[in-house]
Design an enzyme around this catalytic site. Sequence first.
Site, PDB file in Angstrom:
ATOM      1  CD  GLU A  67      -2.653   1.226   2.373  1.00  0.00           C
ATOM      2  OE1 GLU A  67      -2.895   0.402   2.964  1.00  0.00           O
ATOM      3  OE2 GLU A  67      -2.968   2.231   2.555  1.00  0.00           O
ATOM      4  CE  LYS A  89      -5.836  -1.488   5.889  1.00  0.00           C
ATOM      5  NZ  LYS A  89      -5.078  -0.407   5.057  1.00  0.00           N
ATOM      6  CG  ASP A 121       0.800 -17.272  11.173  1.00  0.00           C
ATOM      7  OD1 ASP A 121       0.157 -15.884  10.712  1.00  0.00           O
ATOM      8  OD2 ASP A 121       0.770 -17.770  11.299  1.00  0.00           O
ATOM      9  CG  HIS A 146      -4.085   7.654   0.657  1.00  0.00           C
ATOM     10  ND1 HIS A 146      -4.094   6.262  -0.081  1.00  0.00           N
ATOM     11  CD2 HIS A 146      -3.792   6.211   1.124  1.00  0.00           C
ATOM     12  CE1 HIS A 146      -4.538   4.717   0.379  1.00  0.00           C
ATOM     13  NE2 HIS A 146      -3.617   4.530   1.528  1.00  0.00           N
TER      14      HIS A 146
HETATM   15  P1  NAD Z   1       8.866 -24.203  15.723  1.00  0.00           P
HETATM   16  O1  NAD Z   1       7.802 -24.934  15.358  1.00  0.00           O
HETATM   17  O2  NAD Z   1      10.250 -24.596  14.454  1.00  0.00           O
HETATM   18  O3  NAD Z   1       9.597 -24.202  17.213  1.00  0.00           O
HETATM   19  C1  NAD Z   1      10.493 -23.667  17.424  1.00  0.00           C
HETATM   20  C2  NAD Z   1      12.107 -24.365  17.366  1.00  0.00           C
HETATM   21  O4  NAD Z   1      13.088 -23.823  17.760  1.00  0.00           O
HETATM   22  C3  NAD Z   1      11.819 -25.472  18.870  1.00  0.00           C
HETATM   23  O5  NAD Z   1      12.263 -27.120  18.320  1.00  0.00           O
HETATM   24  C4  NAD Z   1      12.691 -25.133  19.820  1.00  0.00           C
HETATM   25  O6  NAD Z   1      14.075 -25.879  20.563  1.00  0.00           O
HETATM   26  C5  NAD Z   1      13.991 -24.214  18.500  1.00  0.00           C
HETATM   27  N1  NAD Z   1      14.438 -23.340  18.815  1.00  0.00           N
HETATM   28  C6  NAD Z   1      15.621 -22.715  19.137  1.00  0.00           C
HETATM   29  N2  NAD Z   1      16.043 -21.699  19.447  1.00  0.00           N
HETATM   30  C7  NAD Z   1      14.710 -21.260  20.159  1.00  0.00           C
HETATM   31  C8  NAD Z   1      15.331 -20.324  21.530  1.00  0.00           C
HETATM   32  N3  NAD Z   1      16.313 -19.345  21.359  1.00  0.00           N
HETATM   33  N4  NAD Z   1      13.870 -20.428  21.374  1.00  0.00           N
HETATM   34  C9  NAD Z   1      12.439 -21.204  21.336  1.00  0.00           C
HETATM   35  N5  NAD Z   1      13.038 -22.101  20.337  1.00  0.00           N
HETATM   36  C10 NAD Z   1      13.965 -22.039  20.211  1.00  0.00           C
HETATM   37  O7  NAD Z   1       8.598 -22.659  15.342  1.00  0.00           O
HETATM   38  P2  NAD Z   1       7.288 -22.322  16.429  1.00  0.00           P
HETATM   39  O8  NAD Z   1       7.523 -21.092  16.549  1.00  0.00           O
HETATM   40  O9  NAD Z   1       6.759 -23.174  17.992  1.00  0.00           O
HETATM   41  O10 NAD Z   1       5.497 -22.456  15.105  1.00  0.00           O
HETATM   42  C11 NAD Z   1       5.178 -21.396  14.340  1.00  0.00           C
HETATM   43  C12 NAD Z   1       5.194 -21.876  13.262  1.00  0.00           C
HETATM   44  O11 NAD Z   1       3.767 -21.942  13.128  1.00  0.00           O
HETATM   45  C13 NAD Z   1       4.605 -20.413  11.886  1.00  0.00           C
HETATM   46  O12 NAD Z   1       4.971 -20.833  10.776  1.00  0.00           O
HETATM   47  C14 NAD Z   1       3.158 -20.372  12.233  1.00  0.00           C
HETATM   48  O13 NAD Z   1       2.904 -19.653  11.138  1.00  0.00           O
HETATM   49  C15 NAD Z   1       2.652 -22.321  12.169  1.00  0.00           C
HETATM   50  N6  NAD Z   1       1.600 -21.877  12.923  1.00  0.00           N
HETATM   51  C16 NAD Z   1       0.287 -21.252  13.433  1.00  0.00           C
HETATM   52  C17 NAD Z   1      -0.529 -21.763  13.866  1.00  0.00           C
HETATM   53  C18 NAD Z   1      -1.524 -20.250  14.439  1.00  0.00           C
HETATM   54  O14 NAD Z   1      -0.680 -20.042  14.631  1.00  0.00           O
HETATM   55  N7  NAD Z   1      -2.705 -20.787  14.991  1.00  0.00           N
HETATM   56  C19 NAD Z   1      -1.143 -22.829  14.300  1.00  0.00           C
HETATM   57  C20 NAD Z   1      -0.151 -24.117  13.445  1.00  0.00           C
HETATM   58  C21 NAD Z   1       0.962 -23.469  12.508  1.00  0.00           C
END
Ligand code: NAD
Length: 450
Positions: free
Chosen positions: A84, A267, A283, A380
Amino acid sequence: MNKRTSQLPGFYKVTVSERRRLVAEATGVDALDIGRALERGGLDASTADKFVENVLGTYGLPYGVTLNVRVNDVDRVVPMVVEEPSVVAAASNAAKMVRASGGFRVEVDPPLMIGQVQITHVADAPRAAEAIVAAKAEILALADRAVPGLCARGGGARDVEVRVLGEPSDAMIAVHIVVDCRDAMGANLINTVAEAVADRLAQLASGRVGLRILSNLCDKRCVRVRCMVQADALATDDMDGQAVIDGIVNASRFAELDPYRAATHNKGIMNGVDAVVIATGNDWRAVEAGAHAYAARSGRYRPLSVWRREGDALAGFLEMPMALGTVGGTLRVHPSARLSLQIACIESASDLAGVAAAVGLGSNLAAVRALATDGIQRGHMALHARSVALAAGAEASEVEQVAAMIVEARDITLESARRALAAIRVRTIKRPSEQAHVPDDRGSAPALNH
Ligand code: NAD
């Protein structure tokens, strides 16, 4: 160490490659790395094919930076990905007004996310709730065993909360497992935890396992941003600063009283927040869902920010949930997302949450100030005119001139842009020595008026 600053005067006037050099100098990131990470949107089709399904290619969006941002006394050059027009310029202008009064002050909650386990077919909900609360230590230990990597990094399960939903005759239980996700957004981690503890919870409640999933209403992971702006900084050619403050406070009251206005007010905040969330590979659907659910938490949809007069100055306050990660998901795999974290010098997920929210409050300030003064369309539409010029078929060297012509004619339409383009091309043929991209400051309105 390099001079870290977010103030780069004249930035918008120079070429793209010159801007990359200036950002490299200001942030310490190598200019070649910036170029490489942003080449073709940073993502090739074969990498994209590993991200999602049925890939045909990638889809580009503009990647800009907002300037002048200062958060808790630290300057940040903040990447924004947004289609935008005017969002990046507006955020930079607002940040400039705010920095004159010390910048944004930000407070970020610990990164606590909620995993929900639904238990159905519960005969005696109060007794089931008691049994789960009594077994809290056991549930937390079970949860931690499911995410050893997170626990090793200082995160892990922190609390168990039980909510009884529905009527006694048809009650269900929602068990919340509260998990510290450290630098991860946490969705996958939370879902893993929810699945790991669900069977034991159902056993304790003498019920059946239902859904096991995080809640995007992550109200334990909020960020709060405050800013002050002096009246002088808000003044326009036609209005003094005090009148602008009154107008902005009035705009805030409107949003506080009316959900129709609150939606648009919010927004304006999300213009800034989403652009940073996308630039850092996070996300944005999750952030959007959390923001709007939080805005409606009182039972009525309300603005996430409010603006008040404080003495002779304007004070803004924003509070919203912000589930962002600097690790996990696909963000480490996307070169442009990695680059964004480097450019903004992001140290942790909490740090990123504060910066994204500050840009959100700045975007909101820019919008309410425009609404309270000239109206949103003046600025805008002037920027929108460039997109209209492109849509009319203008080449890169013709865009500025066509945009200037249709703005001056106050007719920012495709038809008007086509006429302007035709007029420029006729003149260029007649006077081949004249450069087509030199802005025509003699005024070109006549070409549009037939
Ligand atoms: P992920 O599954 O990659 O988990 C994070 C990993 O990073 C873990 O294995 C953790 O041990 C590791 N890690 C390394 N360094 C870390 C640190 N300093 N702090 C924390 N963890 C560390 O990612 P996530 O964050 O669990 O999930 C995010 C993803 O899930 C996004 O892509 C999102 O789009 C998706 N998602 C979202 C929804 C929702 O919002 N409703 C539902 C399902 C999936």
